[in-house]
Design a protein around this motif. Sequence first.
Motif, PDB file in Angstrom:
ATOM      1  N   THR A 148      21.937  36.761  43.007  1.00  0.00           N
ATOM      2  CA  THR A 148      20.945  37.343  43.914  1.00  0.00           C
ATOM      3  C   THR A 148      21.658  38.094  45.029  1.00  0.00           C
ATOM      4  O   THR A 148      22.862  37.898  45.247  1.00  0.00           O
ATOM      5  CB  THR A 148      20.078  36.232  44.524  1.00  0.00           C
ATOM      6  OG1 THR A 148      20.927  35.290  45.191  1.00  0.00           O
ATOM      7  CG2 THR A 148      19.309  35.513  43.422  1.00  0.00           C
ATOM      8  N   PRO A 149      20.944  38.955  45.734  1.00  0.00           N
ATOM      9  CA  PRO A 149      21.560  39.627  46.873  1.00  0.00           C
ATOM     10  C   PRO A 149      22.027  38.606  47.910  1.00  0.00           C
ATOM     11  O   PRO A 149      21.486  37.507  48.010  1.00  0.00           O
ATOM     12  CB  PRO A 149      20.441  40.516  47.419  1.00  0.00           C
ATOM     13  CG  PRO A 149      19.552  40.730  46.249  1.00  0.00           C
ATOM     14  CD  PRO A 149      19.594  39.471  45.450  1.00  0.00           C
ATOM     15  N   PRO A 150      23.059  38.940  48.654  1.00  0.00           N
ATOM     16  CA  PRO A 150      23.618  37.966  49.604  1.00  0.00           C
ATOM     17  C   PRO A 150      22.739  37.767  50.828  1.00  0.00           C
ATOM     18  O   PRO A 150      21.944  38.631  51.213  1.00  0.00           O
ATOM     19  CB  PRO A 150      24.955  38.597  49.983  1.00  0.00           C
ATOM     20  CG  PRO A 150      24.732  40.068  49.826  1.00  0.00           C
ATOM     21  CD  PRO A 150      23.800  40.210  48.664  1.00  0.00           C
ATOM     22  N   SER A 197      37.705  33.887  43.349  1.00  0.00           N
ATOM     23  CA  SER A 197      37.709  32.475  43.006  1.00  0.00           C
ATOM     24  C   SER A 197      36.429  32.117  42.257  1.00  0.00           C
ATOM     25  O   SER A 197      35.376  32.752  42.433  1.00  0.00           O
ATOM     26  CB  SER A 197      37.813  31.616  44.275  1.00  0.00           C
ATOM     27  OG  SER A 197      38.989  31.918  44.992  1.00  0.00           O
ATOM     28  N   VAL A 198      36.532  31.096  41.410  1.00  0.00           N
ATOM     29  CA  VAL A 198      35.335  30.596  40.735  1.00  0.00           C
ATOM     30  C   VAL A 198      34.336  30.121  41.787  1.00  0.00           C
ATOM     31  O   VAL A 198      34.695  29.442  42.744  1.00  0.00           O
ATOM     32  CB  VAL A 198      35.717  29.450  39.784  1.00  0.00           C
ATOM     33  CG1 VAL A 198      34.468  28.710  39.332  1.00  0.00           C
ATOM     34  CG2 VAL A 198      36.453  29.976  38.583  1.00  0.00           C
ATOM     35  N   GLY A 199      33.098  30.498  41.602  1.00  0.00           N
ATOM     36  CA  GLY A 199      32.056  30.139  42.558  1.00  0.00           C
ATOM     37  C   GLY A 199      31.774  31.222  43.578  1.00  0.00           C
ATOM     38  O   GLY A 199      30.772  31.132  44.303  1.00  0.00           O
ATOM     39  N   ASP A 200      32.663  32.235  43.667  1.00  0.00           N
ATOM     40  CA  ASP A 200      32.365  33.339  44.583  1.00  0.00           C
ATOM     41  C   ASP A 200      31.068  34.018  44.147  1.00  0.00           C
ATOM     42  O   ASP A 200      30.861  34.306  42.961  1.00  0.00           O
ATOM     43  CB  ASP A 200      33.512  34.353  44.580  1.00  0.00           C
ATOM     44  CG  ASP A 200      34.668  33.910  45.445  1.00  0.00           C
ATOM     45  OD1 ASP A 200      34.497  32.941  46.217  1.00  0.00           O
ATOM     46  OD2 ASP A 200      35.760  34.509  45.352  1.00  0.00           O
ATOM     47  N   ARG A 201      30.212  34.286  45.119  1.00  0.00           N
ATOM     48  CA  ARG A 201      28.902  34.855  44.819  1.00  0.00           C
ATOM     49  C   ARG A 201      28.743  36.208  45.504  1.00  0.00           C
ATOM     50  O   ARG A 201      29.527  36.599  46.358  1.00  0.00           O
ATOM     51  CB  ARG A 201      27.798  33.899  45.278  1.00  0.00           C
ATOM     52  CG  ARG A 201      27.839  32.537  44.614  1.00  0.00           C
ATOM     53  CD  ARG A 201      26.624  31.719  45.012  1.00  0.00           C
ATOM     54  NE  ARG A 201      25.385  32.425  44.664  1.00  0.00           N
ATOM     55  CZ  ARG A 201      24.174  32.022  45.052  1.00  0.00           C
ATOM     56  NH1 ARG A 201      24.046  30.947  45.822  1.00  0.00           N
ATOM     57  NH2 ARG A 201      23.109  32.708  44.698  1.00  0.00           N
ATOM     58  N   HIS A 202      27.678  36.888  45.062  1.00  0.00           N
ATOM     59  CA  HIS A 202      27.259  38.150  45.673  1.00  0.00           C
ATOM     60  C   HIS A 202      28.362  39.210  45.584  1.00  0.00           C
ATOM     61  O   HIS A 202      28.545  40.020  46.491  1.00  0.00           O
ATOM     62  CB  HIS A 202      26.845  37.941  47.128  1.00  0.00           C
ATOM     63  CG  HIS A 202      25.987  36.732  47.347  1.00  0.00           C
ATOM     64  ND1 HIS A 202      24.800  36.541  46.677  1.00  0.00           N
ATOM     65  CD2 HIS A 202      26.158  35.637  48.147  1.00  0.00           C
ATOM     66  CE1 HIS A 202      24.266  35.383  47.061  1.00  0.00           C
ATOM     67  NE2 HIS A 202      25.078  34.819  47.927  1.00  0.00           N
ATOM     68  N   VAL A 203      29.105  39.199  44.475  1.00  0.00           N
ATOM     69  CA  VAL A 203      30.115  40.239  44.239  1.00  0.00           C
ATOM     70  C   VAL A 203      29.373  41.488  43.763  1.00  0.00           C
ATOM     71  O   VAL A 203      28.662  41.458  42.754  1.00  0.00           O
ATOM     72  CB  VAL A 203      31.142  39.786  43.192  1.00  0.00           C
ATOM     73  CG1 VAL A 203      32.170  40.882  42.955  1.00  0.00           C
ATOM     74  CG2 VAL A 203      31.824  38.495  43.639  1.00  0.00           C
ATOM     75  N   TRP A 205      26.981  39.845  41.346  1.00  0.00           N
ATOM     76  CA  TRP A 205      27.510  38.952  40.334  1.00  0.00           C
ATOM     77  C   TRP A 205      28.099  37.698  40.973  1.00  0.00           C
ATOM     78  O   TRP A 205      28.487  37.698  42.138  1.00  0.00           O
ATOM     79  CB  TRP A 205      28.598  39.650  39.508  1.00  0.00           C
ATOM     80  CG  TRP A 205      28.145  40.898  38.815  1.00  0.00           C
ATOM     81  CD1 TRP A 205      28.298  42.181  39.251  1.00  0.00           C
ATOM     82  CD2 TRP A 205      27.447  40.979  37.574  1.00  0.00           C
ATOM     83  NE1 TRP A 205      27.746  43.060  38.363  1.00  0.00           N
ATOM     84  CE2 TRP A 205      27.222  42.357  37.317  1.00  0.00           C
ATOM     85  CE3 TRP A 205      26.994  40.044  36.651  1.00  0.00           C
ATOM     86  CZ2 TRP A 205      26.565  42.802  36.176  1.00  0.00           C
ATOM     87  CZ3 TRP A 205      26.347  40.491  35.504  1.00  0.00           C
ATOM     88  CH2 TRP A 205      26.137  41.852  35.278  1.00  0.00           C
ATOM     89  N   GLN A 206      28.184  36.659  40.142  1.00  0.00           N
ATOM     90  CA  GLN A 206      28.830  35.417  40.538  1.00  0.00           C
ATOM     91  C   GLN A 206      29.974  35.139  39.562  1.00  0.00           C
ATOM     92  O   GLN A 206      29.846  35.376  38.362  1.00  0.00           O
ATOM     93  CB  GLN A 206      27.826  34.258  40.504  1.00  0.00           C
ATOM     94  CG  GLN A 206      28.423  32.898  40.811  1.00  0.00           C
ATOM     95  CD  GLN A 206      27.392  31.791  40.714  1.00  0.00           C
ATOM     96  OE1 GLN A 206      26.206  32.053  40.591  1.00  0.00           O
ATOM     97  NE2 GLN A 206      27.843  30.555  40.778  1.00  0.00           N
TER      98      GLN A 206
END
Length: 292
Positions: A177-179, A134-140, A108-109
């Motif tokens: 997407t996957p990290p 934080s906003v914009g954190d990706r690949h959670v 998730w992002q």
Amino acid sequence: MSFDPDRTTVLPPVGYPITEEIPAVPPRGGGGRGSSGPSGPLFLKLVGGLLAVGLVAIATLLVYNSQRPNNGASTAPNVVENPTPVFAPSVNPAPTVTELEDGNPGFWQVVGVPDGLNIRSGPGVDNDIVGSLSVGDRHVFGTGERATVNGATWTQITFGANDVTGWVSSQFLATDTPPDPNAPEPTVTPATGQSTSIVCFRSQRAPSGTARLQFTNRTQISGLIRTIDGQTVIDQNVAGTLANGQAQVTLTNAASNEVIRQNWVFSPASVDLGTGTMLSVVDCSTVAGQLP
């Protein structure tokens, strides 16, 4: 039958408390059979005695009835005048937690929440905050487990170096997407101490505007906004204070040092600059080449 005074007898004693005996009726001298009735005084005494006997009997009966227990009668309930009202203590209803069918694990992002996204120990805002994203954190990473609390959907994620599980509000997540194995881990801020998040914005119409803002402790704003109007490019440094979704900001022209003060209004997915310009939250990677 006519009254015969010669045959009158004294009444026998009766069992009532009469204080005066009824005298015998003496023969009337000189009277004949054609006499029409009893003499006046004697008749009145007789009637008075009988009335006294009747009244005493009635009084005795009334006293007897009033003292006799009435086992068959229902006892009237005690009535309390102006009773004191008793109020049941108010109890806040516990939140309704409904487990949803598990989805597939995935990534998730974080989007649409400029102040950062709280991570809680369980689904629902009544649980403790154990971290934030934080906003914009990706690949959670999401485990696939979901739940609804009072109609709001929550998603279980893992975070931190030890992959601790926590819950976040699903409305601020977008599929990702996957990290990249070489990418840094998402920024996770402890629940206590200073928190910092970076949010990027971009306008959807001319004049073009792009901003990268840093939020410290969710109240202090700093960063840069670039406005492109035709061939003119204006870079302004941003500084301000955020409270209840509104910010008083100072814009300093990077070239001329001209200072402008504005009131900005933030929503989960945008910011209104108060000049007719609206900037929407975007992934910072999409505007990396548009800002110095």
